[in-house]
Design an enzyme around this catalytic site. Structure first.
Site, PDB file in Angstrom:
ATOM      1  N   ASP A  24      35.497  45.158  41.430  1.00 27.42           N
ATOM      2  CA  ASP A  24      34.379  44.755  42.280  1.00 27.42           C
ATOM      3  C   ASP A  24      33.804  45.929  43.060  1.00 27.42           C
ATOM      4  OD1 ASP A  24      34.874  42.189  41.414  1.00 27.42           O
ATOM      5  OD2 ASP A  24      36.195  41.712  43.089  1.00 27.42           O
ATOM      6  N   ASP A  63      33.734  37.958  34.765  1.00 24.28           N
ATOM      7  CA  ASP A  63      34.236  37.436  36.032  1.00 24.28           C
ATOM      8  C   ASP A  63      34.043  35.925  36.127  1.00 24.28           C
ATOM      9  OD1 ASP A  63      35.691  38.693  37.931  1.00 24.28           O
ATOM     10  OD2 ASP A  63      34.047  39.098  39.302  1.00 24.28           O
TER      11      ASP A  63
END
Length: 538
Positions: free
Chosen positions: A435, A382
């Site tokens: 997420d 990420d």
């Protein structure tokens, strides 16, 4: 490796859950505020009137220099728009404009130079047409000193500016109104999105733990039959469940990165259509699995859930699944066809949540070691594709893909989103599947461990991992609002909270070894047959 492929595809959709706030391209890191050039960057509404009739409303960005633009629409004046001559306004205009707003092309000279020429010609404001479709921040150079500018400047994206330019060159009378309404302090959409993400992890974890608990009960029943029963259980394994291993957890970074680059390079209308088809297939499977699991709990549907029919190329399928499948397919097809409508986000969220819950129920983290490797890889993934990728690609690859640049879509379909209901600027707050899914796998592991260890909420790990996940996601949204619209990788905040909480609690309670390697508490089997030694003659 199959688990890695599934996780990689879904991790690509962890598109910086808070990336929706990135409406402006940030190219001002080396251009700090200086006297005369210290405005905060704001979005500006440009409402147009064509031949006296209200026309389109465009969105631009205000400059760091010049006076502040009014925030109330009632305080903004409707002013005639005039095309600059020369069009780039890099030299003084040929004619005075007497209070009009000048429309100019970006050109090659400084923004401040354009503004000063426009002000000297009598303009009340300047609207600059960018040469690309993004909104760049208009800043000043470090060595600029002549910054006494008294008219506001607004930069419009290429498509909006070209529309106004076409109207003026066709001889129409155009007037515009410039104002910048304030955003609410708290985005209610982010509150609901937080509740949606936390609720999804909560529900998926309980389903995963309940399935594991039923498997343990069945295993304990077989253990009563002795060693032969235990052998059969170990040989059979958990039907339909996939345990991730360390190799799969590491492999997904490579696969996910390759898939993300492919999305970035091949992003187009047809490629998004392909993603929509893939999402619909996964959404149908997830929605069908969730509906069958829910309906089979009711006695009216149990007979249909427990009776099966053989389907070619698929195998045995319950009658309940066959009954639910057409509804799920119709739901996904209707969403795909009408996904541009204002309320289509509801269908996308339903399909997305069903898919996430199903994956968390099927794919499992066997111990904390694998969970740590998986989330650590996701953490680095990420951060790299949101922040570090700018050095090679000159823009954040993940945020570009999340926004759906180079397409007519409002972002790729593999994310949950809620419209900003009370925001005058509209738009959506979003969060990527990854997420929710990746931390959810660890939270589900914690609840399964608590169930097997017969721990209460307070003495277990699930409650604290849920609190950690909710806190990490909350910090993500706080960081988004504090970072002036910069897209934020949600896993940057979520992973340290969730993983750190589990490791710290396990170490404090002396159970870290079991959590790390075994993934379950030690259990003593009281039903094992101990073979007797043959008697020996004296």
């Amino acid at each position: 490796m199959a688990a890695a492929a599934v996780l990689s595809l879904l991790l690509v959709s962890a598109l910086a859950g808070a990336a929706a706030g990135g409406d402006i391209v940030h190219h001002d890191d080396e251009a700090p505020k200086i006297p005369g050039c210290n405005n905060d960057f704001i979005l500006v509404k440009v409402q147009s009137w064509v031949n006296g009739k209200e026309g389109d409303e465009f969105v631009g960005v205000g400059a760091r220099f010049g006076p502040k633009i009014v925030s109330k629409e009632k305080h903004a004046n409707r002013t005639k728009l005039t095309l600059a001559d020369p069009i780039e306004c890099c030299s003084p205009p040929k004619d005075k404009v007497s209070g009009d707003i000048l429309l100019v092309q970006r050109g090659k000279c400084k923004f401040t130079k354009k503004a000063k020429f426009a002000e000297a010609a009598g303009a009340s404001a300047i609207v600059i047409i960018n040469h690309v479709h993004e909104l760049y921040k208009m800043v000043c150079e470090k060595n600029e000193t002549d910054l006494d500018i008294h008219i506001p400047a607004v930069l419009l994206p290429k498509d909006a500016g070209s529309a106004l330019h076409t109207l003026l060159t066709s001889g129409k009378s155009v007037s515009v109104q410039l104002y910048s309404p304030d955003r609410p302090v708290v985005d209610t959409a982010e509150v609901f999105l937080w509740l949606m993400a936390v609720g999804t992890v909560l529900g998926a974890s309980y389903w995963s733990a309940w399935s594991a608990r039923e498997a343990v009960i069945e295993q304990e029943k077989l253990l009563k039959d002795g060693h032969e029963g235990l052998f059969n259980v170990e040989a059979g394994g958990s039907s339909g469940m996939v345990d991730i291993n360390v190799a799969s957890a590491i492999m997904f970074v490579v696969v996910a990165s390759c898939f993300l680059i492919m999305l970035y390079k091949l992003m187009s209308y047809w490629f998004v259509e392909l993603l929509v088809v893939i999402f619909c297939i996964g959404g149908v499977e997830g929605l069908q699995t969730c509906l069958v699991a829910l309906l089979s709990r009711y006695r009216w549907f149990k007979p249909a859930a427990e009776s099966f029919v053989k389907v070619p190329f698929i195998g045995a399928v319950s009658h309940l699944t066959l009954a639910v499948c057409p509804f799920c397919i119709a739901f996904a097809v209707l969403w795909a066809v009408f996904r541009q409508l204002p309320y289509a986000w509801i269908g996308q969220d339903i399909l997305g949540i069903a898919l996430i819950v199903t994956v968390i129920q099927i794919v499992r983290v066997p111990n904390l070691k694998v969970g740590s490797v998986l989330l650590s890889c996701a953490f680095l993934y990420d951060i790299f594709w949101v922040f570090v990728s700018k050095r090679w690609f000159h823009e954040s690859v993940m945020i570009v893909v999340a926004r759906g640049d180079k397409t007519d879509e409002d972002g790729v379909p593999m994310l949950l989103k809620i419209p900003r209901m009370f925001d005058p600027w509209g738009g959506y707050s979003i969060i990527g599947f990854g997420d929710i899914l990746l931390p959810g796998l660890l939270v589900a592991f914690a609840l399964r461990y608590d169930f097997v260890a017969k721990k209460s909420l307070q003495s277990g790990y699930f409650l604290w991992s849920m609190v950690a996940y909710g806190s990490g996601l909350l910090i993500t949204y706080v960081a988004l609002n504090l970072m002036d619209g910069h897209g934020q990788p949600a896993l940057l905040y979520i992973v340290p909270f969730t993983l750190g909480t589990l490791i710290a609690l396990g170490w404090k309670r002396g159970e870290l070894q079991n959590l790390w390697m075994r993934g379950e508490p030690e259990r003593v089997c009281t039903h094992m047959h101990i073979p007797l030694l043959p008697a020996t003659p004296n």
